[in-house]
Design a protein around this motif. Sequence first.
Motif, PDB file in Angstrom:
ATOM      1  N   UNK A 106       0.552  -0.951  -0.283  1.00 34.48           N
ATOM      2  CA  UNK A 106      -0.103  -0.013  -0.606  1.00 34.48           C
ATOM      3  C   UNK A 106       0.623   0.999  -0.100  1.00 34.48           C
ATOM      4  N   UNK A 107       2.190   1.165   0.946  1.00 33.58           N
ATOM      5  CA  UNK A 107       2.544   2.683   0.652  1.00 33.58           C
ATOM      6  C   UNK A 107       3.988   2.564  -0.374  1.00 33.58           C
ATOM      7  N   UNK A 108       4.000   1.486  -1.323  1.00 37.02           N
ATOM      8  CA  UNK A 108       4.840   1.743  -2.204  1.00 37.02           C
ATOM      9  C   UNK A 108       3.596   2.729  -3.174  1.00 37.02           C
ATOM     10  N   UNK A 109       2.573   2.134  -3.589  1.00 39.45           N
ATOM     11  CA  UNK A 109       1.789   3.232  -4.057  1.00 39.45           C
ATOM     12  C   UNK A 109       1.163   4.356  -3.888  1.00 39.45           C
ATOM     13  N   UNK A 110       1.287   4.563  -2.585  1.00 41.11           N
ATOM     14  CA  UNK A 110       1.585   5.839  -1.911  1.00 41.11           C
ATOM     15  C   UNK A 110       2.647   6.672  -2.718  1.00 41.11           C
ATOM     16  N   UNK A 234      -0.361  12.083   2.339  1.00 42.24           N
ATOM     17  CA  UNK A 234      -1.284  10.851   1.584  1.00 42.24           C
ATOM     18  C   UNK A 234      -2.262  11.277   1.274  1.00 42.24           C
ATOM     19  N   UNK A 235      -2.759  12.511   2.152  1.00 40.16           N
ATOM     20  CA  UNK A 235      -4.149  13.040   1.366  1.00 40.16           C
ATOM     21  C   UNK A 235      -4.712  13.059   0.439  1.00 40.16           C
ATOM     22  N   UNK A 236      -3.665  13.607  -0.400  1.00 39.17           N
ATOM     23  CA  UNK A 236      -3.476  13.703  -1.664  1.00 39.17           C
ATOM     24  C   UNK A 236      -4.136  12.595  -2.592  1.00 39.17           C
ATOM     25  N   UNK A 237      -3.874  11.392  -1.996  1.00 40.64           N
ATOM     26  CA  UNK A 237      -4.115  10.244  -2.818  1.00 40.64           C
ATOM     27  C   UNK A 237      -5.252   9.366  -2.108  1.00 40.64           C
ATOM     28  N   UNK A 238      -6.265  10.926  -1.967  1.00 39.80           N
ATOM     29  CA  UNK A 238      -8.018  11.103  -1.861  1.00 39.80           C
ATOM     30  C   UNK A 238      -8.457  11.817  -2.230  1.00 39.80           C
ATOM     31  N   UNK A 239      -7.506  13.076  -2.257  1.00 37.81           N
ATOM     32  CA  UNK A 239      -8.361  14.015  -2.535  1.00 37.81           C
ATOM     33  C   UNK A 239      -8.298  14.586  -4.568  1.00 37.81           C
ATOM     34  N   UNK A 240      -7.597  13.203  -5.083  1.00 42.62           N
ATOM     35  CA  UNK A 240      -8.128  13.170  -6.470  1.00 42.62           C
ATOM     36  C   UNK A 240      -8.048  12.116  -6.908  1.00 42.62           C
ATOM     37  N   UNK A 241      -9.073  11.136  -8.013  1.00 43.67           N
ATOM     38  CA  UNK A 241      -8.985  10.713  -8.688  1.00 43.67           C
ATOM     39  C   UNK A 241      -7.857   9.710  -8.535  1.00 43.67           C
ATOM     40  N   UNK A 242      -7.302   8.368  -7.327  1.00 40.36           N
ATOM     41  CA  UNK A 242      -6.094   7.892  -7.600  1.00 40.36           C
ATOM     42  C   UNK A 242      -6.883   5.963  -7.989  1.00 40.36           C
ATOM     43  N   UNK A 243      -6.363   5.526  -7.451  1.00 44.82           N
ATOM     44  CA  UNK A 243      -6.205   3.800  -7.193  1.00 44.82           C
ATOM     45  C   UNK A 243      -5.840   3.369  -6.107  1.00 44.82           C
ATOM     46  N   UNK A 245      -7.020   3.654  -2.567  1.00 47.21           N
ATOM     47  CA  UNK A 245      -8.160   2.703  -2.301  1.00 47.21           C
ATOM     48  C   UNK A 245      -8.244   1.483  -2.814  1.00 47.21           C
ATOM     49  N   UNK A 246      -8.667   0.918  -4.144  1.00 42.97           N
ATOM     50  CA  UNK A 246      -8.673   0.318  -4.936  1.00 42.97           C
ATOM     51  C   UNK A 246      -7.900  -0.933  -4.589  1.00 42.97           C
ATOM     52  N   UNK A 404     -14.123   8.404  -2.200  1.00 43.81           N
ATOM     53  CA  UNK A 404     -12.507   7.712  -2.275  1.00 43.81           C
ATOM     54  C   UNK A 404     -12.160   8.255  -0.527  1.00 43.81           C
ATOM     55  N   UNK A 405     -11.291   6.679   0.130  1.00 45.00           N
ATOM     56  CA  UNK A 405     -11.171   6.384   0.686  1.00 45.00           C
ATOM     57  C   UNK A 405     -10.379   5.334   0.703  1.00 45.00           C
ATOM     58  N   UNK A 406      -9.428   3.779   2.001  1.00 48.63           N
ATOM     59  CA  UNK A 406      -8.839   3.532   1.563  1.00 48.63           C
ATOM     60  C   UNK A 406      -9.292   2.223   2.079  1.00 48.63           C
ATOM     61  N   UNK A 407     -11.040   2.095   2.603  1.00 51.47           N
ATOM     62  CA  UNK A 407     -12.368   0.744   2.724  1.00 51.47           C
ATOM     63  C   UNK A 407     -12.407   1.317   1.132  1.00 51.47           C
TER      64      UNK A 407
END
Length: 408
Positions: A106-110, A234-243, A245-246, A404-407
């Motif tokens: 997960x953190x590698x993707x982050x 890390x909030x940036x990963x959910x402020x815009x569309x990213x994968x 969470x998936x 959009x969130x980690x779940x």
Amino acid sequence: MSELAQPSAPVAAARPAAHLIRDDAEAIAIAHELAAEFRQEAAQRDAERRLPRAELDRYSQSGLWGITVPREYGGAFVSNVTLAEVVKIISEADPSIGQIPQNHLYMVEGLRLDGSDWQKQHFFKLVLDGVRFGNAFSEIGTRSVNDVQTRLTPTEGGYVLSGKKFYSSGALLADWVPVVAKNEHDETVVAFVEKGSKGLTVIDDWSSFGQRTTASGTTLLENIFVPREYVLPHHLAFDRPTVMGPIAQIIQAAVDAGIAHAALNDTIAFVRQHTRPWIDSEVEHGYEDPLIIREIGDLTIRVHATDALLRRAGEAIDLAQAEPTEANVAAAQIAVAEAKVLSTETAVLAGSKLFELAGTRSTLNQFNLDRHWRNARTHTLHDPVRWKYHHVGNYHLNGVFPPRHPWL
């Protein structure tokens, strides 16, 4: 850049250098090789709650923990179909080992999404060298899972980190512990804390009846200095569309799919070797009982359907990773949610059906077959699938994109 954040030698220097995996096929082949090893003592490790120290060294040094590092930084950047398949293969052998790199990946993707160039250069090199990230994400006793009390407070040259975490899968055997915290702007960030840092304590107090050897426990964070270069927005990963969470979710679904495979395989093996037929069946062997045959057929179909949805979800993530539009990311979220629902329900069902079909003898401690149900029931509690039904229905019926969130 502060002096404390200068690149250092890998903290895993005592371990052999990790193998560098070049492509998807090699990743899957190595996963099968390791799974054959990990399967041998999985039941004993669970029964004794013996942490898989040697096994984890084999796993991380195999190169499988670095397969999602981008190619421009030296990694194979395998497809998410392959990522899920690798996690499923390892989890079928031992789901605790399968779960441990969940947050590492997960953190590698982050980092790929929002790391600075320095962070990518530094941390991706560590990952490819075989360094392991644990996690200190979730807290206990808060209002909800996203109510984060751990704080990162500015100080000269960086920050001071303080808080207390639970469910720290992998942290006991990790080289670094990424910590979810709130900064001075109440934004969600991740602070990378090297093992051995002053103020970091990981307590071996995980007492769940399932996933017993995930190297988890309570993490104490007592006024730890964190250089600013070790903090990821890390909030940036959910402020815009990213994968983001998936990817988190497909790894979890793959663990559950692996548990389902293991439970089904052990059910078939036990029925073939030990199970007596019911008296009304008028057959000689349990494996000839028509109602047992019917139930094995039903479970097999469910397991194969889970595999198909897992692959479909990986393909959806691959598309959204390449083209992260609102629509593509939402489609990936929903595809993964569908896989997560079925993997959850199939793993729990397979773990329970094992005893119904195999019979009373299968409950004896010597076989430790209850570990499949215990592992499935524990791991599938990461997030409620009842909400995934809602999001899937709302998407298909009303065209509503999920949050959009980690779940998700």
